[in-house]
Design a protein around this motif. Structure first.
Motif, PDB file in Angstrom:
ATOM      1  N   LYS A 303       0.864  -1.168   0.055  1.00  0.00           N
ATOM      2  CA  LYS A 303      -0.195  -0.196   0.011  1.00  0.00           C
ATOM      3  C   LYS A 303       0.619   1.048   0.002  1.00  0.00           C
ATOM      4  O   LYS A 303       2.307   1.566   0.671  1.00  0.00           O
ATOM      5  N   GLY A 304       0.511   2.793  -0.245  1.00  0.00           N
ATOM      6  CA  GLY A 304       0.971   3.502  -0.801  1.00  0.00           C
ATOM      7  C   GLY A 304       1.605   4.201  -1.517  1.00  0.00           C
ATOM      8  O   GLY A 304       2.116   3.206  -2.939  1.00  0.00           O
ATOM      9  N   THR A 305       2.410   4.610  -1.550  1.00  0.00           N
ATOM     10  CA  THR A 305       3.147   5.606  -3.086  1.00  0.00           C
ATOM     11  C   THR A 305       5.010   4.938  -2.866  1.00  0.00           C
ATOM     12  O   THR A 305       5.025   4.611  -4.097  1.00  0.00           O
ATOM     13  N   GLY A 306       5.114   4.231  -1.551  1.00  0.00           N
ATOM     14  CA  GLY A 306       6.403   4.169  -1.433  1.00  0.00           C
ATOM     15  C   GLY A 306       6.972   3.534  -2.757  1.00  0.00           C
ATOM     16  O   GLY A 306       8.047   3.058  -2.454  1.00  0.00           O
ATOM     17  N   VAL A 307       6.346   2.335  -2.378  1.00  0.00           N
ATOM     18  CA  VAL A 307       6.573   1.030  -3.441  1.00  0.00           C
ATOM     19  C   VAL A 307       6.073   1.144  -4.571  1.00  0.00           C
ATOM     20  O   VAL A 307       6.534   0.217  -5.403  1.00  0.00           O
ATOM     21  N   LEU A 308       6.578   2.358  -4.949  1.00  0.00           N
ATOM     22  CA  LEU A 308       5.751   2.607  -6.595  1.00  0.00           C
ATOM     23  C   LEU A 308       6.403   3.103  -7.533  1.00  0.00           C
ATOM     24  O   LEU A 308       7.652   4.547  -6.952  1.00  0.00           O
ATOM     25  N   LYS A 309       6.630   2.730  -8.508  1.00  0.00           N
ATOM     26  CA  LYS A 309       7.991   3.297  -9.341  1.00  0.00           C
ATOM     27  C   LYS A 309       6.491   5.192 -10.274  1.00  0.00           C
ATOM     28  O   LYS A 309       5.654   4.447  -9.658  1.00  0.00           O
ATOM     29  N   GLU A 310       6.797   5.819 -10.561  1.00  0.00           N
ATOM     30  CA  GLU A 310       6.678   6.985 -11.186  1.00  0.00           C
ATOM     31  C   GLU A 310       5.532   6.510 -11.923  1.00  0.00           C
ATOM     32  O   GLU A 310       4.369   7.456 -12.077  1.00  0.00           O
ATOM     33  N   ALA A 311       5.073   5.608 -12.388  1.00  0.00           N
ATOM     34  CA  ALA A 311       4.531   5.449 -13.182  1.00  0.00           C
ATOM     35  C   ALA A 311       3.028   4.813 -12.758  1.00  0.00           C
ATOM     36  O   ALA A 311       1.834   5.100 -12.971  1.00  0.00           O
ATOM     37  N   GLY A 312       3.475   4.229 -11.585  1.00  0.00           N
ATOM     38  CA  GLY A 312       2.252   3.151 -10.761  1.00  0.00           C
ATOM     39  C   GLY A 312       1.931   4.480  -9.731  1.00  0.00           C
ATOM     40  O   GLY A 312       0.353   4.870  -9.408  1.00  0.00           O
ATOM     41  N   ILE A 313       2.387   5.617  -9.047  1.00  0.00           N
ATOM     42  CA  ILE A 313       1.857   5.884  -8.772  1.00  0.00           C
ATOM     43  C   ILE A 313       0.478   7.743  -9.534  1.00  0.00           C
ATOM     44  O   ILE A 313      -0.464   8.225  -9.400  1.00  0.00           O
ATOM     45  N   TRP A 314       0.954   7.274 -10.627  1.00  0.00           N
ATOM     46  CA  TRP A 314       0.149   8.650 -11.236  1.00  0.00           C
ATOM     47  C   TRP A 314      -0.879   7.794 -11.794  1.00  0.00           C
ATOM     48  O   TRP A 314      -1.790   8.189 -11.921  1.00  0.00           O
ATOM     49  N   ILE A 315      -0.402   6.994 -12.348  1.00  0.00           N
ATOM     50  CA  ILE A 315      -1.896   5.683 -12.299  1.00  0.00           C
ATOM     51  C   ILE A 315      -2.825   5.316 -11.288  1.00  0.00           C
ATOM     52  O   ILE A 315      -3.918   5.117 -11.354  1.00  0.00           O
ATOM     53  N   ARG A 316      -2.179   5.555 -10.286  1.00  0.00           N
ATOM     54  CA  ARG A 316      -3.124   5.139  -8.872  1.00  0.00           C
ATOM     55  C   ARG A 316      -3.981   6.047  -8.833  1.00  0.00           C
ATOM     56  O   ARG A 316      -5.014   6.203  -8.157  1.00  0.00           O
ATOM     57  N   ALA A 317      -3.136   7.526  -8.124  1.00  0.00           N
ATOM     58  CA  ALA A 317      -3.682   8.853  -8.508  1.00  0.00           C
ATOM     59  C   ALA A 317      -5.238   8.713  -9.435  1.00  0.00           C
ATOM     60  O   ALA A 317      -6.385   9.733  -8.758  1.00  0.00           O
ATOM     61  N   ARG A 318      -5.441   8.301 -10.650  1.00  0.00           N
ATOM     62  CA  ARG A 318      -6.191   8.439 -11.325  1.00  0.00           C
ATOM     63  C   ARG A 318      -7.585   6.412 -11.924  1.00  0.00           C
ATOM     64  O   ARG A 318      -8.391   6.813 -11.850  1.00  0.00           O
ATOM     65  N   MET A 319      -7.339   5.947 -10.615  1.00  0.00           N
ATOM     66  CA  MET A 319      -8.326   5.071 -10.232  1.00  0.00           C
ATOM     67  C   MET A 319      -8.966   5.198  -9.516  1.00  0.00           C
ATOM     68  O   MET A 319     -10.333   4.940  -9.835  1.00  0.00           O
TER      69      MET A 319
END
Length: 320
Positions: A303-319
């Motif tokens: 969970k959270g953004t710490g485990v995510l790459k740049e694309a993951g952070i971006w797409i999670r925010a739009r989900m």
């Protein structure tokens, strides 16, 4: 009214708010995907990477994060046919797909059962395997309201007539065991409606698959697939039911720099027209298109953004 589903936690007190609880069995109405009451819906979610490589990224913890933390309402389960996939051990990969379907179902998510034929690009090569796979899956899960069947990931090097013929041979086999689930048909030239091989959506508009409750798939990678592809998606979705079952913010190989500006143009179009979408991919592959940082899938933090790459952070925010 147009509905945007939002998946909720899998605990009993929130179960009624999950995507499937809200929407029930989906169906095609006109050019749109609709819920059980006939209202247009838009699904947003993620695709697994090939399960022969990255099944370890699809766990109870990661799916809890996808459903609860991200707010996704659909998971695409990608069973590769070649490249060490289904053809090497049909029973194993059928059971693996079935296990992931069950996990996503427990979290109130919709599931796209993706027959990930890629190389060779002619879907007829794997027709008998596809008949076996979808028969097995439909017998196990066809009674469920949360499935969609994607019967040919990215056909290439073959005509639309050949793809249409494949679909018309396979669909009745599926319907014999599951008469209701929506079926997603790949389009020519890596599911680009033919654009990547010099054609466009008119070949499908003028010669549609002879079947009901089907949609056509479109794939794009924003750093490579620019305005001509975006215009094609816009035009095609005016005439046909379209589901974007795979896209990335990078180049066509799912790697390189992210083009978030172009990606947002696609997302804005899909939001406006209620076109459902699935992002590639839910793994910790080294490429920029994998949402998790390398090594994440060997741990237990999701969970959270710490485990995510740049694309993951971006797409999670739009989900969600």
């Amino acid at each position: 009214m147009q509905i945007q589903f939002r998946a909720a936690a899998s605990t009993s007190d929130t179960a009624a708010r999950t995507a499937v609880a809200a929407g029930g069995r989906l169906k095609v109405c006109g050019n749109r995907l609709c819920d059980a009451s006939g209202q247009p819906v838009q699904l947003r979610g993620m695709s697994t990477h090939g399960t022969q490589w990255y099944a370890q990224c699809v766990t109870n913890g990661s799916l809890d994060a996808l459903a609860e933390d991200w707010g996704a309402d659909v998971l695409r389960v990608s069973t590769y046919v070649q490249e060490g996939g289904y053809e090497t051990n049909p029973a194993h990969f059928t059971n693996l797909a079935s296990r992931i379907i069950d996990q996503a179902t427990a979290r109130g998510m919709y599931v796209i059962v993706d027959w990930h034929m890629l190389t060779p690009g002619d879907p007829h090569v794997n027709l008998e395997r596809a008949k076996k796979f979808f028969t097995d899956i439909a017998k196990r899960h066809g009674h469920q309201p949360n499935l969609l069947y994607e019967i040919a990931n990215e056909p290439s090097g073959v005509s639309w007539n050949a793809i249409k013929s494949y679909a018309e041979k396979l669909i009745p086999v599926i319907r014999a065991n599951d008469p209701e689930t929506t079926i997603l048909v790949g389009t020519r030239a890596w599911s680009s409606f033919g654009v990547s091989e010099g054609s466009d959506e008119r070949e499908v508009v003028n010669n549609p698959v002879r079947a009901t409750n089907i949609m056509y798939t479109f794939h794009f990678y924003a750093a490579s697939h620019r305005d001509a592809y975006l215009r094609t998606l816009d035009r095609a979705s005016d005439r046909l039911p379209v589901f974007v079952t795979e896209f990335g913010t990078q180049n066509h190989a799912g790697e390189g720099a992210n083009d978030f500006t172009m990606s947002q143009r696609y997302l804005d179009l899909m939001s406006r027209k209620k076109i459902s979408w699935v992002n590639w991919n839910f793994s910790d592959d080294h490429r920029s298109g994998a949402v998790f940082k390398q090594g994440t899938c060997s741990g237990d933090r999701w969970k959270g953004t710490g485990v995510l790459k740049e694309a993951g952070i971006w797409i999670r925010a739009r989900m969600g």
